[in-house]
Design an enzyme around this catalytic site. Structure first.
Site, PDB file in Angstrom:
ATOM      1  N   GLY A 154       0.809  -1.190  -0.462  1.00 57.50           N
ATOM      2  CA  GLY A 154       0.118  -0.086  -0.368  1.00 57.50           C
ATOM      3  C   GLY A 154       0.458   1.133   0.212  1.00 57.50           C
ATOM      4  N   CYS A 155       0.309   2.246  -0.068  1.00 57.57           N
ATOM      5  CA  CYS A 155       1.521   3.799  -0.591  1.00 57.57           C
ATOM      6  C   CYS A 155       1.321   4.145   1.012  1.00 57.57           C
ATOM      7  CB  CYS A 155      -0.136   4.768  -1.219  1.00 57.57           C
ATOM      8  SG  CYS A 155      -1.627   4.869   0.007  1.00 57.57           S
TER       9      CYS A 155
END
Length: 351
Positions: A154-155
């Protein structure tokens, strides 16, 4: 492979920000050809209808989601889909003999019950959770070589984990003291419309959301626990800021010894030596999101405090590139045994 010897690539979710960023970056990849752009909601439409900036660049209509058709047209598929979609689609793609880099969160957590608790969707089968290689390139890059299935981080976890792992591994910070204050541009919320990202609501405003409930919490804790060899828990708070791109993850932790800013710089430069996309700043230089915009870089800076015995670690990325499409391409390069930087030689866009 095509007759030109290029890897045939399909992108599922081509009408989202992650998907369209994959298109931008893959256009410059010397060993890849985009052979299918796919959208379940806009199949049959020309892609430039939703993204006029692609006029004359991608001259094709969007395909529907058909695993058999994808197997005929592609060698590898990027799935840039909402959570819950990839869990059903990816097993079909793997069974069809395709390689997959998944940008959703469906395969990041190894415990299916944890996934169901945080994501509120039925978990994929355990065999696929076990098969998925967690693709945090600078830490687990060697695991990606030759595999068929990578789960892209994920970011928020990308910025956070790259900022914490060297200190965790070295035993320099207390595992029960970590507080993460993370801020993202509105592209992190996706392209769908909602009141939260409405211009009048977000402009000149700062919002916190999903306090103690964000689905990236278990992903961060799972990885830090693996590195530490014991359970690590964090306090993680996310904010939405009125800019398009960028994540700043500001982390606070108690130190286990007396360390200086220079100690942290030296530790991190040694840990990330030879990794082209992590830039550790000099003492006293704290990175800003604009300095990595449009690029695959993660920049990290430090400020220790002898008075409190704590360290502040600041890590910044472009959430759409290093936090999504750029890291996915980096994972593809590692998967295929190519030079890690292929197709990613972008200087940050500044100002």
């Amino acid at each position: 492979m095509t007759v030109e010897g290029k890897l045939r690539t399909a992108i599922v979710g081509s009408t989202g920000y992650g998907g369209v960023e994959l298109i931008r970056l893959l256009q410059s990849h010397p060993k890849v050809e985009i052979t299918s752009v796919i959208s379940s909601s806009s199949a049959g439409d020309a892609i430039e209808e939703g993204f006029p900036h692609l006029t004359g660049i991608i001259d094709r209509r969007l395909d529907g989601v058909d695993p058999a058709q994808m197997a005929e047209r592609a060698d590898v598929v990027f799935t840039a889909t909402p959570s819950g979609v990839s869990a059903k689609l990816v097993p079909q793609l793997l069974e069809a003999g395709l390689k997959v880099v998944d940008l959703s969160g469906d395969f990041r957590l190894k415990d299916g019950s944890e996934y169901e608790h945080w994501y509120k969707h039925p978990a994929p089968a355990d065999e696929y959770l076990e098969q998925a290689v967690y693709g945090l390139c600078e830490v687990f890059g060697e695991r990606a070589a030759g595999v068929d299935f990578i789960s892209n981080p994920g970011c928020y976890p990308t910025a956070t984990l790259l900022g914490l792992i060297p200190a965790i591994q070295a035993g320099w910070i207390k595992h029960d003291s970590i507080i993460i204050d993370a801020k993202s541009g509105v592209t992190g919320a996706g392209r769908g419309t909602s009141l939260m990202v409405h211009y009048a609501e977000i402009n000149e405003n700062l919002k916190t959301y999903k306090i103690n409930k964000h689905q990236h919490i278990p992903e961060i804790e799972q990885t830090l626990t693996e590195i530490a060899g014991e359970k690590v828990t964090v306090t993680f708070t996310t904010h939405l800021v009125p800019m398009s791109r960028g994540i700043m993850s500001t982390m606070y932790a108690g130190m286990k010894g007396n360390y200086t800013d220079q100690d942290f710089v030296d530790l991190y430069r040694e840990y990330y030596a030879g990794r082209p996309y992590v830039r550790v700043r000099d003492v006293g230089v704290i990175p800003a999101t604009k300095e990595v915009s449009g690029s695959n870089y993660c920049d990290i800076g430090f400020a220790t405090d002898a008075r409190t015995g704590r360290v502040t670690i600041v890590s910044v990325i472009d959430n759409v590139v290093k936090g999504a499409a750029g890291q996915a391409i980096q994972n593809l390069n590692l998967m295929m045994g190519w030079e890690e930087t292929l197709g990613l030689g972008y200087t940050p866009v500044y100002p």
